[in-house]
Design a protein around this motif. Structure first.
Motif, PDB file in Angstrom:
ATOM      1  N   LYS A 649       0.825  -1.209   0.000  1.00  0.00           N
ATOM      2  CA  LYS A 649       0.000   0.000   0.000  1.00  0.00           C
ATOM      3  C   LYS A 649       0.857   1.256   0.000  1.00  0.00           C
ATOM      4  O   LYS A 649       0.602   2.203  -0.760  1.00  0.00           O
ATOM      5  CB  LYS A 649      -0.930  -0.012   1.207  1.00  0.00           C
ATOM      6  CG  LYS A 649      -1.841   1.206   1.303  1.00  0.00           C
ATOM      7  CD  LYS A 649      -2.741   1.106   2.525  1.00  0.00           C
ATOM      8  CE  LYS A 649      -3.638   2.348   2.631  1.00  0.00           C
ATOM      9  NZ  LYS A 649      -4.504   2.276   3.842  1.00  0.00           N
ATOM     10  N   SER A 650       1.892   1.286   0.842  1.00  0.00           N
ATOM     11  CA  SER A 650       2.722   2.489   0.940  1.00  0.00           C
ATOM     12  C   SER A 650       3.533   2.713  -0.331  1.00  0.00           C
ATOM     13  O   SER A 650       3.597   3.831  -0.854  1.00  0.00           O
ATOM     14  CB  SER A 650       3.654   2.390   2.143  1.00  0.00           C
ATOM     15  OG  SER A 650       4.518   1.260   2.016  1.00  0.00           O
ATOM     16  N   SER A 651       4.148   1.660  -0.867  1.00  0.00           N
ATOM     17  CA  SER A 651       4.982   1.831  -2.056  1.00  0.00           C
ATOM     18  C   SER A 651       4.143   2.098  -3.299  1.00  0.00           C
ATOM     19  O   SER A 651       4.476   2.974  -4.106  1.00  0.00           O
ATOM     20  CB  SER A 651       5.850   0.588  -2.267  1.00  0.00           C
ATOM     21  OG  SER A 651       5.043  -0.572  -2.370  1.00  0.00           O
ATOM     22  N   LEU A 652       3.034   1.358  -3.476  1.00  0.00           N
ATOM     23  CA  LEU A 652       2.173   1.591  -4.635  1.00  0.00           C
ATOM     24  C   LEU A 652       1.526   2.962  -4.565  1.00  0.00           C
ATOM     25  O   LEU A 652       1.394   3.659  -5.592  1.00  0.00           O
ATOM     26  CB  LEU A 652       1.103   0.500  -4.715  1.00  0.00           C
ATOM     27  CG  LEU A 652       0.174   0.552  -5.937  1.00  0.00           C
ATOM     28  CD1 LEU A 652       0.971   0.390  -7.216  1.00  0.00           C
ATOM     29  CD2 LEU A 652      -0.897  -0.526  -5.840  1.00  0.00           C
ATOM     30  N   GLY A 653       1.132   3.383  -3.366  1.00  0.00           N
ATOM     31  CA  GLY A 653       0.550   4.721  -3.227  1.00  0.00           C
ATOM     32  C   GLY A 653       1.534   5.803  -3.617  1.00  0.00           C
ATOM     33  O   GLY A 653       1.165   6.797  -4.271  1.00  0.00           O
ATOM     34  N   LYS A 654       2.789   5.636  -3.226  1.00  0.00           N
ATOM     35  CA  LYS A 654       3.808   6.630  -3.579  1.00  0.00           C
ATOM     36  C   LYS A 654       3.984   6.720  -5.087  1.00  0.00           C
ATOM     37  O   LYS A 654       4.022   7.816  -5.660  1.00  0.00           O
ATOM     38  CB  LYS A 654       5.129   6.260  -2.915  1.00  0.00           C
ATOM     39  CG  LYS A 654       6.280   7.187  -3.265  1.00  0.00           C
ATOM     40  CD  LYS A 654       7.554   6.733  -2.580  1.00  0.00           C
ATOM     41  CE  LYS A 654       8.713   7.663  -2.926  1.00  0.00           C
ATOM     42  NZ  LYS A 654       9.971   7.241  -2.259  1.00  0.00           N
ATOM     43  N   VAL A 655       4.084   5.577  -5.749  1.00  0.00           N
ATOM     44  CA  VAL A 655       4.289   5.567  -7.195  1.00  0.00           C
ATOM     45  C   VAL A 655       3.090   6.175  -7.920  1.00  0.00           C
ATOM     46  O   VAL A 655       3.240   6.988  -8.841  1.00  0.00           O
ATOM     47  CB  VAL A 655       4.551   4.130  -7.689  1.00  0.00           C
ATOM     48  CG1 VAL A 655       4.628   4.086  -9.211  1.00  0.00           C
ATOM     49  CG2 VAL A 655       5.841   3.593  -7.094  1.00  0.00           C
ATOM     50  N   MET A 656       1.890   5.801  -7.502  1.00  0.00           N
ATOM     51  CA  MET A 656       0.698   6.282  -8.188  1.00  0.00           C
ATOM     52  C   MET A 656       0.471   7.776  -7.960  1.00  0.00           C
ATOM     53  O   MET A 656       0.080   8.504  -8.872  1.00  0.00           O
ATOM     54  CB  MET A 656      -0.528   5.491  -7.723  1.00  0.00           C
ATOM     55  CG  MET A 656      -0.568   4.051  -8.225  1.00  0.00           C
ATOM     56  SD  MET A 656      -0.692   3.936 -10.046  1.00  0.00           S
ATOM     57  CE  MET A 656       1.036   3.677 -10.496  1.00  0.00           C
ATOM     58  N   ILE A 657       0.725   8.248  -6.753  1.00  0.00           N
ATOM     59  CA  ILE A 657       0.546   9.676  -6.477  1.00  0.00           C
ATOM     60  C   ILE A 657       1.512  10.502  -7.310  1.00  0.00           C
ATOM     61  O   ILE A 657       1.139  11.498  -7.936  1.00  0.00           O
ATOM     62  CB  ILE A 657       0.720   9.962  -4.973  1.00  0.00           C
ATOM     63  CG1 ILE A 657      -0.463   9.394  -4.187  1.00  0.00           C
ATOM     64  CG2 ILE A 657       0.852  11.457  -4.715  1.00  0.00           C
ATOM     65  CD1 ILE A 657      -0.321   9.518  -2.683  1.00  0.00           C
ATOM     66  N   CYS A 658       2.770  10.095  -7.346  1.00  0.00           N
ATOM     67  CA  CYS A 658       3.759  10.834  -8.135  1.00  0.00           C
ATOM     68  C   CYS A 658       3.466  10.723  -9.634  1.00  0.00           C
ATOM     69  O   CYS A 658       3.552  11.717 -10.372  1.00  0.00           O
ATOM     70  CB  CYS A 658       5.156  10.315  -7.830  1.00  0.00           C
ATOM     71  SG  CYS A 658       5.716  10.605  -6.135  1.00  0.00           S
ATOM     72  N   GLY A 659       3.126   9.517 -10.095  1.00  0.00           N
ATOM     73  CA  GLY A 659       2.852   9.339 -11.515  1.00  0.00           C
ATOM     74  C   GLY A 659       1.603  10.057 -11.978  1.00  0.00           C
ATOM     75  O   GLY A 659       1.606  10.746 -13.004  1.00  0.00           O
ATOM     76  N   LEU A 660       0.503   9.920 -11.208  1.00  0.00           N
ATOM     77  CA  LEU A 660      -0.743  10.591 -11.591  1.00  0.00           C
ATOM     78  C   LEU A 660      -0.628  12.096 -11.459  1.00  0.00           C
ATOM     79  O   LEU A 660      -1.237  12.848 -12.237  1.00  0.00           O
ATOM     80  CB  LEU A 660      -1.898  10.064 -10.727  1.00  0.00           C
ATOM     81  CG  LEU A 660      -2.337   8.620 -11.012  1.00  0.00           C
ATOM     82  CD1 LEU A 660      -3.410   8.186 -10.023  1.00  0.00           C
ATOM     83  CD2 LEU A 660      -2.847   8.478 -12.441  1.00  0.00           C
ATOM     84  N   GLY A 661       0.118  12.562 -10.461  1.00  0.00           N
ATOM     85  CA  GLY A 661       0.312  14.008 -10.335  1.00  0.00           C
ATOM     86  C   GLY A 661       0.990  14.590 -11.557  1.00  0.00           C
ATOM     87  O   GLY A 661       0.576  15.629 -12.074  1.00  0.00           O
ATOM     88  N   TRP A 662       2.028  13.907 -12.035  1.00  0.00           N
ATOM     89  CA  TRP A 662       2.718  14.336 -13.250  1.00  0.00           C
ATOM     90  C   TRP A 662       1.803  14.229 -14.463  1.00  0.00           C
ATOM     91  O   TRP A 662       1.786  15.111 -15.311  1.00  0.00           O
ATOM     92  CB  TRP A 662       3.957  13.473 -13.440  1.00  0.00           C
ATOM     93  CG  TRP A 662       4.783  13.697 -14.654  1.00  0.00           C
ATOM     94  CD1 TRP A 662       5.160  12.751 -15.558  1.00  0.00           C
ATOM     95  CD2 TRP A 662       5.388  14.914 -15.111  1.00  0.00           C
ATOM     96  NE1 TRP A 662       5.950  13.287 -16.540  1.00  0.00           N
ATOM     97  CE2 TRP A 662       6.107  14.630 -16.293  1.00  0.00           C
ATOM     98  CE3 TRP A 662       5.391  16.215 -14.643  1.00  0.00           C
ATOM     99  CZ2 TRP A 662       6.811  15.588 -16.997  1.00  0.00           C
ATOM    100  CZ3 TRP A 662       6.095  17.191 -15.348  1.00  0.00           C
ATOM    101  CH2 TRP A 662       6.794  16.871 -16.506  1.00  0.00           C
TER     102      TRP A 662
END
Length: 670
Positions: A649-662
């Motif tokens: 949850k923590s690692s996937l959330g980090k990747v998705m937040i950064c990727g979707l934000g971009w």
């Protein structure tokens, strides 16, 4: 024996100091060895720098690169690869007129997917508009054409939106009135008109100016044949211009015809529809004469003369007004090559192949022993058929009438089919060698083709004062090139594939962490600096309790703390305040407050060194468990599936937040 100089200094004890260069080198070397290298080694192997080199951060970087490519790089690369110099083949010193044909934007609206629920329809509208806006902006900035022609079907449901005098023939669309059409017109403008000047507005050297022409109507703009309503057509003409027009560009004559209205001439009740087809028929009747006049004007301007001769001053009687004409030069000129523009392609025999560039249905492989390509290929051809408010090709009689009345047609460009098609019509009157017709791909990715596109045309026809070519052949004055745009569905599939890969990699890492094959996330600023005491459990707790009853709590604690500095688990033990034997300490025990009588049983959740000057509060003591003089907060450590879920949850959330934000930043900024 030591030798001394005249000053009493041992010989060799003094050396000349290093030069400035040598001193600089030594200083820099010392700085690198004793300052930079320890700093880098420490930061790379410990703390924040070590956290940068993690799987989640690597995936974030990959997401940023892939998303930027899908939202920017794919368009820049596709349009940039179609640079004029890469395919133009003119003689040195030529200054061709560069033109782009855009076909069938067909702005998605409620008419496109009537059964599609919310929010799929608004999202489709958003993404198709964004795609065309990006593609068209790159056309302007990368290619900077002198002229852009639209080949009809600007809207998808333009014919359905009611006017003040008309209603849609379909009841489900009668609620959409003239105001909705105006919103669609503004939407078209925001995509194409607003980005016309992205590359600049000044004409290229050797060109008179830049031109944007979008007056050619399609069947989705007006309807087809008897489905054309006068009010709808008048509205389109009022905002885009007359569908029948002639333009002279690059010493070529472009003739645009409203073929969807003209097709009303071929229906059984055509006399009742005269108001629909009559304007185009009248236009065709005077097309040859109008072409000649425009060529005469163009040649006069090129010679530095006024387009029109001087106006004679004489009185015209009112009854002669209908027959009066403007004065015009009567110079002897040679006709320019004529290019026909029509939304609906010209008639061809069923099965006439469209060539290898047709995407949806490429040419069929020929049987063994037969030449390639096939002369008859139903799979690769435009279907000669029609239906409600459309017809794939014009009637044979109408096509022949257009060719004969316009005359000297060498090229024809059409739309409507959404895919590319190129063939030569040899059965119509032409300027020689037949009419080479190119059906242009749709620029929208929602029109059934994975690779939308547009057609680039380069015109070079140097002439003398009378319009006669001074170089080359009039049949070789046009060069065309199909430019393909990115596969938007393919971009979405790449995003989905990358997400699946991200999920697999992070799941694998989380599984290794849960199985103690990899360490958990590194410490954060909220974790204690020193290790905390653990609460004994089971036999150890029972043994300690018996020892306290036998020897006394204070003696047991003192002896246990003085005998060892750590327990079996390697965790530090904290001595009781009452067991201190040293009393002479500055400032009440090195800054630690002396316990008051009512605080003799005060407990702490961390070692005392972390509580210097801190007394805590009642709320913080509620979650504290004590054992002897040592205390700690109970904090359960997750294991097994709970730890797996937490890490994923923590690692996937980090990747998705950064990727979707971009991703959303790129979407928001075009």
């Amino acid at each position: 024996m030591t030798e001394y100089d005249d000053y009493g200094v041992p010989v060799g004890a003094y050396q000349e100091p290093d030069s400035f260069t040598g001193q600089t080198y030594r200083t820099a070397r010392a700085f690198l060895i004793y300052s930079v290298r320890p700093f880098v080694e420490k930061r790379v192997t410990q703390g924040r720098w070590k956290r940068l080199f993690s799987l989640a951060n690597a995936l974030v970087a990959i997401w940023w690169v892939v998303v930027y490519w899908g939202e920017r790089g794919a368009f820049n690369g596709a349009v940039g690869s179609c640079n004029w110099d890469a395919w133009e083949n003119w003689e040195e010193g030529a200054s061709p007129h560069r033109l782009v044909f855009v076909a069938d934007p067909q702005l998605v609206d409620p008419h496109t997917y009537p059964g599609r629920p919310w929010p799929l329809n608004p999202l489709t509208m958003k993404y198709t508009d964004q795609y065309m806006r990006r593609a068209y902006s790159r056309i302007q900035t990368e290619l900077y054409p002198d002229t852009v022609f639209f080949l009809g079907d600007l809207f998808d449901g333009g014919r359905e939106w009611s006017t003040r005098t008309t209603k849609s023939p379909e009841k489900q669309y009668q609620q959409y009135g003239d105001s909705y059409w105006m919103n669609e017109y503004r939407r078209f403008g925001s995509i194409f008109l607003d980005h016309w000047g992205d590359g600049g507005l000044q004409p290229r050297p050797g060109q008179p100016g830049r031109k944007f022409v979008s007056s050619l109507p399609g069947n989705h703009d007006l309807g087809f044949a008897k489905g054309v309503q006068i009010g709808v057509r008048d509205r389109f003409h009022a905002y885009f211009g007359d569908g029948n027009r002639i333009d002279v560009l690059g010493n070529h004559t472009f003739v645009s015809i409203d073929s969807v209205s003209l097709s009303a001439l071929g229906v059984p009740s055509s006399q009742e529809l005269e108001e629909v087809w009559r304007p185009t028929v009248d236009f065709l009747s005077g097309a040859k004469q109008q072409k000649r006049k425009l060529i005469q004007r163009e040649l006069r301007v090129q010679r530095g003369l006024r387009p029109y001769p001087g106006f004679p001053h004489y009185e015209i009687e009112s009854q002669d007004f209908p027959k009066a004409t403007l004065p015009h030069a009567d110079d002897e000129v040679t006709e320019f090559p004529t290019i026909l523009l029509t939304h609906v392609p010209l008639y061809r025999a069923p099965g006439t192949p469209c060539g290898p560039l047709r995407e949806h249905w490429p040419p069929s492989p020929p049987p063994a022993g037969q030449p390639s390509p096939l002369e008859h290929d139903e799979r690769n051809a435009i279907s000669v058929s029609g239906g409600y408010q459309y017809q794939n090709v014009l009637n044979k009689e109408i096509s022949a009438d257009i060719a004969s009345k316009i005359g000297d047609i060498r090229y024809a460009f059409s739309g409507d089919d959404h895919d590319y098609c190129e063939l030569v019509h040899r059965g119509y009157a032409s300027g020689g060698g037949g009419i080479r017709e190119v059906t242009v791909k749709s620029i929208s990715w929602a029109m059934g083709v994975r690779h939308p596109g547009f057609v680039m045309v380069s015109l070079w026809n140097p002439v003398d004062a009378h319009g006669k070519p001074v170089k080359g052949d009039m049949g070789r004055t046009v060069q065309t090139h199909l430019c393909l745009l990115p596969d938007q569905l393919g971009v979405f599939f790449r995003y989905a594939g990358l997400f699946a890969l991200t999920l697999v990699l992070l799941s694998g890492r989380a599984a290794l962490v849960a199985g103690n094959a990899l360490p958990q996330q590194p410490l954060t600023s909220e974790d204690p600096i020193l290790p905390m005491a653990n609460i004994p459990s089971g036999a150890e707790a029972e043994k300690s309790a018996l020892a306290q009853q036998r020897f006394g709590a204070d003696d047991y604690t003192h002896s246990s703390n003085s005998s060892t500095s750590s327990n079996a688990n390697g965790n530090l033990q904290v001595r009781n305040a009452q067991a201190r034997t040293r009393t002479a300490s500055p400032a009440n025990g090195y800054g630690l407050p002396m316990p008051m009588p009512h605080q003799q049983n005060t407990t702490y959740s961390h070692p005392l060194v972390q509580h210097a000057g801190y007394y805590g509060d009642e709320d913080s003591k509620k979650d504290v468990k004590t054992y002897g003089s040592v205390s700690t907060k109970s904090k359960a450590r997750k294991k097994g599936f709970a730890l797996f879920r937490q890490e994923l949850k923590s690692s996937l959330g980090k990747v998705m937040i950064c990727g979707l934000g971009w991703y959303f930043w790129l979407i928001w900024h075009g």
